[in-house]
Write a protein that holds these residues in place. Sequence first.
Motif, PDB file in Angstrom:
ATOM      1  N   CYS A 145      21.163  -1.140 -12.169  1.00  0.00           N
ATOM      2  CA  CYS A 145      21.023  -2.100 -13.265  1.00  0.00           C
ATOM      3  C   CYS A 145      19.588  -2.154 -13.797  1.00  0.00           C
ATOM      4  O   CYS A 145      18.632  -2.292 -13.038  1.00  0.00           O
ATOM      5  CB  CYS A 145      21.435  -3.484 -12.765  1.00  0.00           C
ATOM      6  SG  CYS A 145      21.275  -4.800 -13.976  1.00  0.00           S
ATOM      7  N   ALA A 146      19.453  -2.069 -15.119  1.00  0.00           N
ATOM      8  CA  ALA A 146      18.152  -2.219 -15.768  1.00  0.00           C
ATOM      9  C   ALA A 146      17.839  -3.703 -15.963  1.00  0.00           C
ATOM     10  O   ALA A 146      18.702  -4.565 -15.801  1.00  0.00           O
ATOM     11  CB  ALA A 146      18.145  -1.493 -17.107  1.00  0.00           C
ATOM     12  N   TYR A 147      16.585  -3.985 -16.321  1.00  0.00           N
ATOM     13  CA  TYR A 147      16.099  -5.368 -16.438  1.00  0.00           C
ATOM     14  C   TYR A 147      15.612  -5.583 -17.868  1.00  0.00           C
ATOM     15  O   TYR A 147      14.492  -5.202 -18.212  1.00  0.00           O
ATOM     16  CB  TYR A 147      14.980  -5.584 -15.426  1.00  0.00           C
ATOM     17  CG  TYR A 147      14.420  -6.980 -15.324  1.00  0.00           C
ATOM     18  CD1 TYR A 147      15.251  -8.089 -15.339  1.00  0.00           C
ATOM     19  CD2 TYR A 147      13.044  -7.178 -15.174  1.00  0.00           C
ATOM     20  CE1 TYR A 147      14.725  -9.364 -15.215  1.00  0.00           C
ATOM     21  CE2 TYR A 147      12.519  -8.456 -15.049  1.00  0.00           C
ATOM     22  CZ  TYR A 147      13.357  -9.537 -15.067  1.00  0.00           C
ATOM     23  OH  TYR A 147      12.847 -10.806 -14.943  1.00  0.00           O
ATOM     24  N   TYR A 329      23.521  -6.116 -16.279  1.00  0.00           N
ATOM     25  CA  TYR A 329      24.280  -4.920 -15.934  1.00  0.00           C
ATOM     26  C   TYR A 329      25.299  -4.551 -17.011  1.00  0.00           C
ATOM     27  O   TYR A 329      25.524  -3.370 -17.274  1.00  0.00           O
ATOM     28  CB  TYR A 329      24.978  -5.062 -14.577  1.00  0.00           C
ATOM     29  CG  TYR A 329      24.944  -3.783 -13.768  1.00  0.00           C
ATOM     30  CD1 TYR A 329      24.838  -2.533 -14.383  1.00  0.00           C
ATOM     31  CD2 TYR A 329      25.011  -3.809 -12.379  1.00  0.00           C
ATOM     32  CE1 TYR A 329      24.793  -1.358 -13.653  1.00  0.00           C
ATOM     33  CE2 TYR A 329      24.961  -2.635 -11.636  1.00  0.00           C
ATOM     34  CZ  TYR A 329      24.855  -1.428 -12.281  1.00  0.00           C
ATOM     35  OH  TYR A 329      24.803  -0.255 -11.546  1.00  0.00           O
ATOM     36  N   GLU A 330      25.909  -5.538 -17.651  1.00  0.00           N
ATOM     37  CA  GLU A 330      26.836  -5.174 -18.727  1.00  0.00           C
ATOM     38  C   GLU A 330      26.107  -4.450 -19.854  1.00  0.00           C
ATOM     39  O   GLU A 330      26.617  -3.487 -20.437  1.00  0.00           O
ATOM     40  CB  GLU A 330      27.616  -6.370 -19.260  1.00  0.00           C
ATOM     41  CG  GLU A 330      26.830  -7.617 -19.509  1.00  0.00           C
ATOM     42  CD  GLU A 330      26.907  -8.614 -18.372  1.00  0.00           C
ATOM     43  OE1 GLU A 330      26.557  -8.205 -17.245  1.00  0.00           O
ATOM     44  OE2 GLU A 330      27.300  -9.775 -18.601  1.00  0.00           O
ATOM     45  N   PHE A 370      31.332  -7.538 -14.957  1.00  0.00           N
ATOM     46  CA  PHE A 370      30.163  -8.410 -15.105  1.00  0.00           C
ATOM     47  C   PHE A 370      30.320  -9.367 -16.287  1.00  0.00           C
ATOM     48  O   PHE A 370      29.967 -10.537 -16.187  1.00  0.00           O
ATOM     49  CB  PHE A 370      28.901  -7.562 -15.296  1.00  0.00           C
ATOM     50  CG  PHE A 370      28.436  -6.879 -14.051  1.00  0.00           C
ATOM     51  CD1 PHE A 370      27.577  -7.516 -13.166  1.00  0.00           C
ATOM     52  CD2 PHE A 370      28.863  -5.599 -13.735  1.00  0.00           C
ATOM     53  CE1 PHE A 370      27.147  -6.899 -12.005  1.00  0.00           C
ATOM     54  CE2 PHE A 370      28.444  -4.959 -12.579  1.00  0.00           C
ATOM     55  CZ  PHE A 370      27.590  -5.613 -11.707  1.00  0.00           C
ATOM     56  N   ALA A 371      30.850  -8.881 -17.400  1.00  0.00           N
ATOM     57  CA  ALA A 371      30.922  -9.706 -18.612  1.00  0.00           C
ATOM     58  C   ALA A 371      32.014 -10.759 -18.536  1.00  0.00           C
ATOM     59  O   ALA A 371      31.832 -11.886 -19.003  1.00  0.00           O
ATOM     60  CB  ALA A 371      31.152  -8.805 -19.829  1.00  0.00           C
ATOM     61  N   GLU A 372      33.167 -10.420 -17.935  1.00  0.00           N
ATOM     62  CA  GLU A 372      34.306 -11.329 -17.884  1.00  0.00           C
ATOM     63  C   GLU A 372      34.719 -11.694 -16.466  1.00  0.00           C
ATOM     64  O   GLU A 372      35.453 -12.646 -16.258  1.00  0.00           O
ATOM     65  CB  GLU A 372      35.507 -10.704 -18.603  1.00  0.00           C
ATOM     66  CG  GLU A 372      35.309 -10.458 -20.082  1.00  0.00           C
ATOM     67  CD  GLU A 372      35.376 -11.740 -20.909  1.00  0.00           C
ATOM     68  OE1 GLU A 372      35.881 -12.765 -20.392  1.00  0.00           O
ATOM     69  OE2 GLU A 372      34.921 -11.718 -22.063  1.00  0.00           O
ATOM     70  N   GLY A 373      34.263 -10.913 -15.506  1.00  0.00           N
ATOM     71  CA  GLY A 373      34.627 -11.152 -14.123  1.00  0.00           C
ATOM     72  C   GLY A 373      33.583 -11.971 -13.383  1.00  0.00           C
ATOM     73  O   GLY A 373      32.877 -12.784 -13.985  1.00  0.00           O
TER      74      GLY A 373
END
Length: 402
Positions: A145-147, A329-330, A370-373
Amino acid sequence: MWNQTLAALLRLGVRTGRMELTFADGSTRVFGPGGPPETSVTLHDPDLPRKLLLRPDLAMGEAYMDGRLTLRGDDVRSFLTFALRNARGRKLPPPLPQALAAWKQAKSWAIWNHIGVARRNVAHHYDISPRLYDLFLGETKQYTCAYFRRPEMTLEEAQAAKMAHIGGKLLLRPGMRVLDIGCGFGTLALDLARDHGVEVTGITLSEVQLQEARRRARDAGLEGQVQFRLQDYRSVTETYDRVVSVGMMEHVGLPHLRTYFQKVADLMPQEGVALIHYIGRWSPPDTISPWFNKYIFPGAYCPTISEAMRAVERTGMILSDLEVWRGHYERTLQEWLKRFDANLDRVLQLQDDRFVRMWRYYLQSAEMGFAEGRLVIHQLQLAKARGTVPMTRDYLYPARNS
């Protein structure tokens, strides 16, 4: 019979959005009150309704990979948004919730990633042609995951921001010895060595990653400062001032969390600091998707903070900082998919159509997780002594305090 049973369950279960479902016999049904999210699904296999009822997650992913299930406009994202929103808040009558929770817990504890299994699991995903990863990871070649500290950041800028943030949290000083558990293609190890003057040992179980990391160290002129090994974390015996692990703990498995954190503690002196970055959950414990477990990350498990901390607390280490990343992450996965799609012709020179469908489904379903879960990124900063880490986070943002 299976068509009617699936249709009956969808009539009861769909509370938001709209689904148009076409069965293999050509009949079409519409479910839901309408409005977004909208999805249109066609089943080309007459046996697919039965499989979807018995093992929905696995059957859906396999059918999409094989072309036995298609989506209008190949819109995986809308379909998964529809599915996750309608699954949210669904209540099962007792004793089904208790039985399901017990089954999931038993399944989680059944993941025994001893060294031989761990190496096979890593090879399943990571020992693909390194050229494939070149086509979607970007110049930094970071598969974590980028920041996105600023919304307008490019993927490369956000990956650099992540490495700088991690370097700051490790409180590095020139000459320190750092262990990078699960070093990937070596980018973080090389960055820490170059920017902070530390000596880094990176370990991985992937032959492909090992060769690439060593090549990159040679090209950067950092062979004297950075070394990479094919080694399991459990077999490391040296002592390091700092331990960092980014995107690796998800592969440890629930039964091994205590072993993992105890090893981190044992590898450091009393003044040691560790930074553990992993995919976690904000929900109660749950298992990884069966499709992901079979095709993408065998043996993986995303711990809750309570599960991780139960293991940490037994080591005597102090949780000196906990950070939860939401939204990062999304965005990272969206960027990876854009680059993957932009390079489809080159991907198809390396892999077949089925692999392409699998990989696109993987990237989009991970994004929706990540977006919906219920998935997030957890960063644990762990210390062995009370006073090693400053009392405030001001040290991370010196420009703001000058």
